[in-house]
Design an enzyme around this catalytic site. Sequence first.
Site, PDB file in Angstrom:
ATOM      1  N   ASP A  41       0.072  -3.348  -2.721  1.00 32.36           N
ATOM      2  CA  ASP A  41       0.370  -4.300  -3.797  1.00 32.36           C
ATOM      3  C   ASP A  41      -0.876  -4.882  -4.440  1.00 32.36           C
ATOM      4  O   ASP A  41      -0.803  -5.918  -5.095  1.00 32.36           O
ATOM      5  CB  ASP A  41       1.242  -5.436  -3.260  1.00 32.36           C
ATOM      6  N   CYS A  98       2.656  -9.850  -6.947  1.00 36.59           N
ATOM      7  CA  CYS A  98       4.029 -10.262  -6.667  1.00 36.59           C
ATOM      8  C   CYS A  98       4.057 -11.645  -6.039  1.00 36.59           C
ATOM      9  O   CYS A  98       5.003 -12.404  -6.233  1.00 36.59           O
ATOM     10  CB  CYS A  98       4.698  -9.250  -5.742  1.00 36.59           C
ATOM     11  N   CYS A 122      -3.969 -24.045  -8.657  1.00 32.92           N
ATOM     12  CA  CYS A 122      -2.886 -23.081  -8.844  1.00 32.92           C
ATOM     13  C   CYS A 122      -2.258 -22.836  -7.480  1.00 32.92           C
ATOM     14  O   CYS A 122      -2.186 -23.749  -6.669  1.00 32.92           O
ATOM     15  CB  CYS A 122      -3.401 -21.794  -9.485  1.00 32.92           C
ATOM     16  N   LEU A 166      11.319 -11.817   3.962  1.00 37.38           N
ATOM     17  CA  LEU A 166      12.663 -11.350   4.269  1.00 37.38           C
ATOM     18  C   LEU A 166      13.555 -11.193   3.044  1.00 37.38           C
ATOM     19  O   LEU A 166      14.595 -10.535   3.113  1.00 37.38           O
ATOM     20  CB  LEU A 166      13.322 -12.300   5.276  1.00 37.38           C
ATOM     21  N   GLN A 167      13.155 -11.757   1.912  1.00 37.82           N
ATOM     22  CA  GLN A 167      13.930 -11.633   0.678  1.00 37.82           C
ATOM     23  C   GLN A 167      13.941 -10.194   0.170  1.00 37.82           C
ATOM     24  O   GLN A 167      14.811  -9.794  -0.589  1.00 37.82           O
ATOM     25  CB  GLN A 167      13.343 -12.602  -0.367  1.00 37.82           C
ATOM     26  N   ARG A 168      12.984  -9.369   0.594  1.00 31.75           N
ATOM     27  CA  ARG A 168      12.874  -8.004   0.073  1.00 31.75           C
ATOM     28  C   ARG A 168      12.434  -6.984   1.118  1.00 31.75           C
ATOM     29  O   ARG A 168      12.699  -5.792   0.963  1.00 31.75           O
ATOM     30  CB  ARG A 168      11.876  -7.973  -1.097  1.00 31.75           C
TER      31      ARG A 168
END
Length: 392
Positions: free
Chosen positions: A139, A197, A350, A80-82
């Site tokens: 992506d 990303c 990681c 939702l940030q982008r």
Amino acid sequence: MSLPPLVEPAAELTVEEVRRYSRHLIIPDVGMDGQKRLKNAKVLCVGAGGLGSPALMYMAAAGVGTLGIVEFDTVDESNLQRQIIHGQSDIGRSKAESARDSVKEINPLVEVVLHEERLDNDNVMEIFSGYDLIVDGTDNFATRYLVNDAAVLLGKPYVWGSIYRFDGQASVFWAEHGPCYRCLYPEAPPPGMVPSCAEGGVLGVLCASIGSIQVNEAIKLLAGIGEPLVGRLMIYDALEMQYRSVKVRKDPNCAVCGENPTVTELIDYESFCGVVSEEASAAAVGSTITSKQLKEWIDNGESIDIIDVREVNEYEIVSIPGARLIPKNEFLMGNALQDLPQDKRIVLHCKTGVRSAEVLAVLKSAGFADAVHLGGGVIGWVNQIEPEKPVY
């Protein structure tokens, strides 16, 4: 270079359409003819994520008659940030269905076709064949090369975009009139060299900047106006607020669109791009542990040194108890090896296990034969061991 319109105009615009698109109609370069072409166009958007969100919304608003959406994922809170085509109430829903509902809310006159499946060798040719233009919002490199090769083999143009942190790129690839993606990037970067990303992050508003460029190019191609980004790469630096254009020439030796192509059918793109290097894959065999196994080692007081190979800002979001941070690049440069203990077993992790596998290969070659890495990374740890912690 200017190009002829990609589609023929529709027979007419209704009174409702004239009212809706009036601000287009009074632009001389668009006018009735251009808007009729948009109405008659069929555009496929690959992905309804960061780039697909603004692209779909603006193509719907512009009056593209048929919009296809290829998307198999579901909406996650971190989207939702982008990914502005989705909202809070869409979390857990199909992204394709969420995107369709937003498109219909913007413009109910648009026909939306959903392809709720992962794009692959088995379906890409059939899906692409039903559309005039492809807008690539993917992506990952494997899908980008798949999209490119399928478009070249079918003679389709497509609008490409890429985003990472504060940097964006966009171009139009159409082998009939200029270069293709392989002319620009003949080979995929080495596995692990370019973070995704999800690993490196992206400024949310950058998606709108590049997505709107993609729609701008789509409109120009469909209506036959202006000079599309064929043979040019647009590069955007959001931090410096600079755009620059770089010429891209058609490569006569290109493997797929060159004079003597060697790629004449779809290939194995996962193998071509690789998820991790061969060295990392080999190192991980027999040296990958689970989150539950690591938890047992910690609880039993095993002599281990847990090393987080992510970046500082990732470590600040969430970490595994007792883990110390040594970013991956420190290992690749050789700086970190001298600080590793010889009397403890090294456990690397990681975010998901890709970067730690690459570092594991470095450690194995340096003589740390019993070193291991955590499959699934810190995301797997949180999901299985500490679900109260955040993920990203």
